[in-house]
Design an enzyme around this catalytic site. Structure first.
Site, PDB file in Angstrom:
ATOM      1  N   ASP A  39      -3.479  -3.644   4.758  1.00  0.00           N
ATOM      2  CA  ASP A  39      -3.887  -4.572   5.819  1.00  0.00           C
ATOM      3  C   ASP A  39      -4.224  -3.890   7.148  1.00  0.00           C
ATOM      4  OD1 ASP A  39      -3.358  -6.576   4.037  1.00  0.00           O
ATOM      5  OD2 ASP A  39      -1.779  -7.550   5.204  1.00  0.00           O
TER       6      ASP A  39
ATOM      7  N   CYS B  48       3.515 -12.481  -0.719  1.00  0.00           N
ATOM      8  CA  CYS B  48       2.738 -13.631  -1.202  1.00  0.00           C
ATOM      9  C   CYS B  48       3.633 -14.704  -1.805  1.00  0.00           C
ATOM     10  CB  CYS B  48       1.723 -13.187  -2.253  1.00  0.00           C
ATOM     11  SG  CYS B  48       0.844 -11.688  -1.810  1.00  0.00           S
TER      12      CYS B  48
ATOM     13  N   SER C 267       8.892  -2.806  -0.803  1.00  0.00           N
ATOM     14  CA  SER C 267       8.347  -3.240  -2.079  1.00  0.00           C
ATOM     15  C   SER C 267       8.730  -4.685  -2.446  1.00  0.00           C
ATOM     16  CB  SER C 267       8.862  -2.288  -3.174  1.00  0.00           C
ATOM     17  OG  SER C 267       8.289  -2.618  -4.414  1.00  0.00           O
TER      18      SER C 267
ATOM     19  N   ALA D   6       0.828  -1.203   0.000  1.00  0.00           N
ATOM     20  CA  ALA D   6       0.000   0.000   0.000  1.00  0.00           C
ATOM     21  C   ALA D   6       0.867   1.260   0.000  1.00  0.00           C
ATOM     22  CB  ALA D   6      -0.929  -0.007   1.217  1.00  0.00           C
TER      23      ALA D   6
ATOM     24  N   ALA E  24      -3.683  -8.598  -0.946  1.00  0.00           N
ATOM     25  CA  ALA E  24      -2.721  -7.757  -1.661  1.00  0.00           C
ATOM     26  C   ALA E  24      -3.332  -6.777  -2.661  1.00  0.00           C
ATOM     27  CB  ALA E  24      -1.714  -8.650  -2.371  1.00  0.00           C
TER      28      ALA E  24
ATOM     29  N   GLU F 112       9.935   3.511   6.658  1.00  0.00           N
ATOM     30  CA  GLU F 112       9.763   2.055   6.768  1.00  0.00           C
ATOM     31  C   GLU F 112      10.671   1.549   7.884  1.00  0.00           C
ATOM     32  OE1 GLU F 112       8.025  -0.700   5.643  1.00  0.00           O
ATOM     33  OE2 GLU F 112       9.446  -1.752   6.956  1.00  0.00           O
TER      34      GLU F 112
ATOM     35  N   ARG G 211       4.070  10.230  -9.551  1.00  0.00           N
ATOM     36  CA  ARG G 211       3.684  10.216 -10.972  1.00  0.00           C
ATOM     37  C   ARG G 211       2.622  11.275 -11.230  1.00  0.00           C
ATOM     38  NH1 ARG G 211       3.935   4.613 -10.827  1.00  0.00           N
ATOM     39  NH2 ARG G 211       1.696   4.389 -10.522  1.00  0.00           N
TER      40      ARG G 211
HETATM   41  C1  LIG Z   1       3.126 -15.608   3.389  1.00  0.00           C
HETATM   42  C2  LIG Z   1       2.097 -14.675   2.851  1.00  0.00           C
HETATM   43  C3  LIG Z   1       1.401 -15.020   1.698  1.00  0.00           C
HETATM   44  C4  LIG Z   1       0.429 -14.160   1.189  1.00  0.00           C
HETATM   45  N1  LIG Z   1      -0.226 -14.537   0.056  1.00  0.00           N
HETATM   46  C5  LIG Z   1      -1.169 -13.721  -0.459  1.00  0.00           C
HETATM   47  C6  LIG Z   1      -1.839 -14.057  -1.672  1.00  0.00           C
HETATM   48  O1  LIG Z   1      -1.568 -15.110  -2.267  1.00  0.00           O
HETATM   49  N2  LIG Z   1      -2.777 -13.208  -2.148  1.00  0.00           N
HETATM   50  C7  LIG Z   1      -3.083 -12.028  -1.506  1.00  0.00           C
HETATM   51  O2  LIG Z   1      -3.934 -11.284  -1.983  1.00  0.00           O
HETATM   52  N3  LIG Z   1      -2.433 -11.664  -0.364  1.00  0.00           N
HETATM   53  C8  LIG Z   1      -1.500 -12.479   0.161  1.00  0.00           C
HETATM   54  N4  LIG Z   1      -0.835 -12.106   1.303  1.00  0.00           N
HETATM   55  C9  LIG Z   1      -1.209 -10.837   1.976  1.00  0.00           C
HETATM   56  C10 LIG Z   1      -0.494  -9.659   1.349  1.00  0.00           C
HETATM   57  O3  LIG Z   1       0.883  -9.887   1.374  1.00  0.00           O
HETATM   58  C11 LIG Z   1      -0.863  -8.414   2.130  1.00  0.00           C
HETATM   59  O4  LIG Z   1      -2.250  -8.204   1.997  1.00  0.00           O
HETATM   60  C12 LIG Z   1      -0.119  -7.168   1.652  1.00  0.00           C
HETATM   61  O5  LIG Z   1       1.267  -7.326   1.766  1.00  0.00           O
HETATM   62  C13 LIG Z   1      -0.557  -5.965   2.474  1.00  0.00           C
HETATM   63  O6  LIG Z   1       0.217  -4.854   2.136  1.00  0.00           O
HETATM   64  P1  LIG Z   1       0.397  -3.646   3.148  1.00  0.00           P
HETATM   65  O7  LIG Z   1       1.246  -2.653   2.452  1.00  0.00           O
HETATM   66  O8  LIG Z   1      -0.920  -3.242   3.686  1.00  0.00           O
HETATM   67  O9  LIG Z   1       1.142  -4.276   4.402  1.00  0.00           O
HETATM   68  P2  LIG Z   1       2.569  -4.944   4.526  1.00  0.00           P
HETATM   69  O10 LIG Z   1       2.946  -5.632   3.284  1.00  0.00           O
HETATM   70  O11 LIG Z   1       2.539  -5.739   5.790  1.00  0.00           O
HETATM   71  O12 LIG Z   1       3.535  -3.691   4.717  1.00  0.00           O
HETATM   72  C14 LIG Z   1       3.456  -2.882   5.851  1.00  0.00           C
HETATM   73  C15 LIG Z   1       4.811  -2.250   6.068  1.00  0.00           C
HETATM   74  O13 LIG Z   1       4.715  -1.299   7.106  1.00  0.00           O
HETATM   75  C16 LIG Z   1       5.880  -1.381   7.898  1.00  0.00           C
HETATM   76  N5  LIG Z   1       5.576  -0.809   9.220  1.00  0.00           N
HETATM   77  C17 LIG Z   1       4.713  -1.294  10.136  1.00  0.00           C
HETATM   78  N6  LIG Z   1       4.678  -0.501  11.221  1.00  0.00           N
HETATM   79  C18 LIG Z   1       5.551   0.516  10.984  1.00  0.00           C
HETATM   80  C19 LIG Z   1       5.958   1.657  11.730  1.00  0.00           C
HETATM   81  N7  LIG Z   1       5.457   1.895  12.944  1.00  0.00           N
HETATM   82  N8  LIG Z   1       6.872   2.489  11.192  1.00  0.00           N
HETATM   83  C20 LIG Z   1       7.383   2.270   9.955  1.00  0.00           C
HETATM   84  N9  LIG Z   1       7.038   1.188   9.210  1.00  0.00           N
HETATM   85  C21 LIG Z   1       6.121   0.326   9.706  1.00  0.00           C
HETATM   86  C22 LIG Z   1       6.195  -2.857   7.930  1.00  0.00           C
HETATM   87  O14 LIG Z   1       7.532  -3.123   8.263  1.00  0.00           O
HETATM   88  C23 LIG Z   1       5.857  -3.272   6.511  1.00  0.00           C
HETATM   89  O15 LIG Z   1       6.956  -3.194   5.631  1.00  0.00           O
HETATM   90  C24 LIG Z   1       0.147 -12.933   1.840  1.00  0.00           C
HETATM   91  C25 LIG Z   1       0.854 -12.584   2.994  1.00  0.00           C
HETATM   92  C26 LIG Z   1       1.818 -13.434   3.497  1.00  0.00           C
HETATM   93  C27 LIG Z   1       2.564 -13.053   4.739  1.00  0.00           C
END
Ligand SMILES: Cc1cc2nc3c(=O)[nH]c(=O)nc-3n(C[C@H](O)[C@H](O)[C@H](O)COP(=O)(O)OP(=O)(O)OC[C@H]3O[C@@H](n4cnc5c(N)ncnc54)[C@H](O)[C@@H]3O)c2cc1C
Length: 447
Positions: A281, A42, A38, A11, A299, A32, A21
């Site tokens: 998430d 999954c 990035s 996100a 995702a 981060e 962009r």
């Molecule tokens: C093993 C696995 C398999 C998956 N498979 C699928 C799939 O097949 N299909 C699907 O749709 N989804 C899948 N997912 C879920 C998907 O990966 C997540 O929905 C997606 O990554 C969410 O993105 P996000 O940016 O919200 O959160 P995240 O990817 O969790 O990124 C959040 C970021 O915020 C950072 N952060 C947190 N708190 C702080 C803070 N206080 N200060 C600074 N940085 C911070 C974290 O370090 C992290 O890098 C899977 C997840 C996992 C773990």
């Protein structure tokens, strides 16, 4: 304009890139807490399955590309610890212990979710791991390698647990799974979930349902998961008991939290503060079937919500209709998919659900190599609306689920669905697509 993003994965980086962009003059800072940005979380189970691959292969775009080519002020190792909405600042500490503070005009919280780790003895022992961020994948890979892991106990049976099960078996590692609840996949129609259970057993995975985990012990260089009336020995334990939104920062800043403590956002992804957005998430979403708030951390929504925030802070007005809860995963040779509501969820939301389970084929009658596709379809007796679909099969399931998903977005009735012009050729399915066979049958039951 000064746009600050907390969290540098799906996100967060989607929003940061698109904001730049949209308007190259926008100052974009991403904070981060880890050193990774990035990446494809999954892909981790499939990467872990392959000892030859590097976990870094999952990085979609390197940090220096964001910095040098996109002119984004991307700061890794920066953990945000507080937000002051009145002063419009965020503060925290770097991995080196330095305190930082940034001002923002618009802020995006994209902090993701964290694995649920119960507060029980032994869950902090070396070799007890969860899989959420890239560093978890890195640690698991390295632990398997350096400890010659032969057996893993997995606590939990959600989709990440099941994907990891396949990954570990691919490396000839024995797997036993345990969970406290007696039902294997509670959200799935039993006829369908039994097929998945059999597939796991066919691959020598032992399932233990209905066992409450009490603690984990370390003994003679092995770990022991102690349950009420069972104990599992293993070289490594994977804790896959679900996730919870990282919404503490938002809650402490006084922002409204919603379903399951996810940050409450409107359709523009705005929180209860005018200048703060949340995406991915950590945030909730509207469900296109119920119209109610829900929390389904996946995702596509994270990426799409990131884009929408970038557009909204860039002066456009973008509203996201919401999610249908479309999900797909693989368990050995099976494809498992769902969209919309289960029959139970439908009942809880005040619908009058009727469902059918049908068996069809992945290829036409005389076409070689066909396998069975099982479809459950759910409709509403009161309105005739399609409410949800689940599917299991060896092939042709993962993309087929997208047709009912689109139907849900368009609030179609089962009767409307029966009239959709779906593709047919013998290698890809029968003349009547399996979802059409299910809809035709369901329509009769709804009459
Ligand atoms: C093993 C696995 C398999 C998956 N498979 C699928 C799939 O097949 N299909 C699907 O749709 N989804 C899948 N997912 C879920 C998907 O990966 C997540 O929905 C997606 O990554 C969410 O993105 P996000 O940016 O919200 O959160 P995240 O990817 O969790 O990124 C959040 C970021 O915020 C950072 N952060 C947190 N708190 C702080 C803070 N206080 N200060 C600074 N940085 C911070 C974290 O370090 C992290 O890098 C899977 C997840 C996992 C773990």
């Amino acid at each position: 304009m000064n746009f600050v993003v907390i969290g540098g994965d799906a996100a967060g980086m989607s929003a940061a890139s698109r904001a730049k962009r949209n308007n190259p003059d926008t100052d974009v800072t991403v904070l981060e807490r880890t050193m990774d940005v990035s990446y494809s979380a999954c892909g981790m189970p499939y990467n872990i399955a392959d000892p030859e691959s590097e976990i870094e292969d999952l990085v979609v775009r390197q940090a220096n590309v964001f910095r040098e080519k996109q002119n984004i002020n991307l700061l890794t190792g920066h953990c945000v610890e507080s937000i002051d909405p009145a002063k419009r600042t965020v503060s925290g500490t770097t991995l080196q212990g330095k305190i930082f503070k940034f001002s923002y005009d618009k802020l995006l919280i994209a902090t993701g979710a964290s694995p649920i780790i119960p507060n029980l003895e032994g869950f902090d022992l070396p070799g007890v791991m969860a899989l959420k961020i890239l560093d978890d994948g890195r640690r698991i890979k390295s632990y398997i390698r350096s400890n010659s892991v032969k057996k893993v106990a997995i606590i939990g049976m959600g989709y990440i647990a099941l994907e990891m099960c396949e990954a570990l078996r691919a490396r000839s590692i024995d797997v036993e799974m345990v969970k406290p609840r007696p039902v294997f996949l509670p959200w799935m129609e039993k006829q369908l979930s039994d097929i998945i259970k059999k597939e796991l057993e066919r691959h020598a995975v032992k399932l233990h349902l209905g066992h409450q985990v009490k603690k984990i012990e370390a003994k003679d260089r092995r770990l022991r998961v102690i349950c009420t009336d069972l104990s599992l020995e293993a070289d490594m334990v994977l804790v896959a008991m679900g996730i919870k939104p990282n919404s503490k920062l938002a809650g402490e800043a006084g922002l409204d939290l919603g379903v399951k403590d996810a940050i409450a956002v409107d359709k523009k992804l705005k929180t209860s503060d005018e200048n703060i957005y949340a995406a991915g998430d950590c945030a909730d979403a509207y469900h296109v079937v119920t119209g109610e708030r829900t929390w389904i951390p996946l995702a596509l929504r994270a990426n799409r919500a990131g884009w929408a925030v970038a557009d909204n802070v860039s002066g456009k007005t973008v509203e996201l209709p919401g999610v249908a809860g479309t999900a797909v995963f693989k368990v050995f040779d099976l494809e498992v998919a769902r969209t919309g509501l289960t029959a139970n969820e439908a009942k809880n939301f005040g619908f009058d659900p009727e469902d059918v389970v049908i068996k069809s084929r992945s290829r036409a009658h005389a076409h070689p190599g066909a396998s069975t596709i099982h479809v459950q379809m759910i409709g509403d007796k009161k309105t005739g609306r399609l409410l949800g679909t689940q599917m299991v099969g060896n092939e042709g399931v993962s993309h087929r689920i997208n047709a009912p998903a689109v139907a849900l977005h368009n609030r179609m009735t089962v009767e409307d669905y029966c009239q959709t012009d779906l593709a047919y050729a013998p290698p890809f399915g029968p003349t009547w697509d399996p979802t059409l066979t299910a809809a035709n049958q369901l329509l009769k039951n709804l009459a």
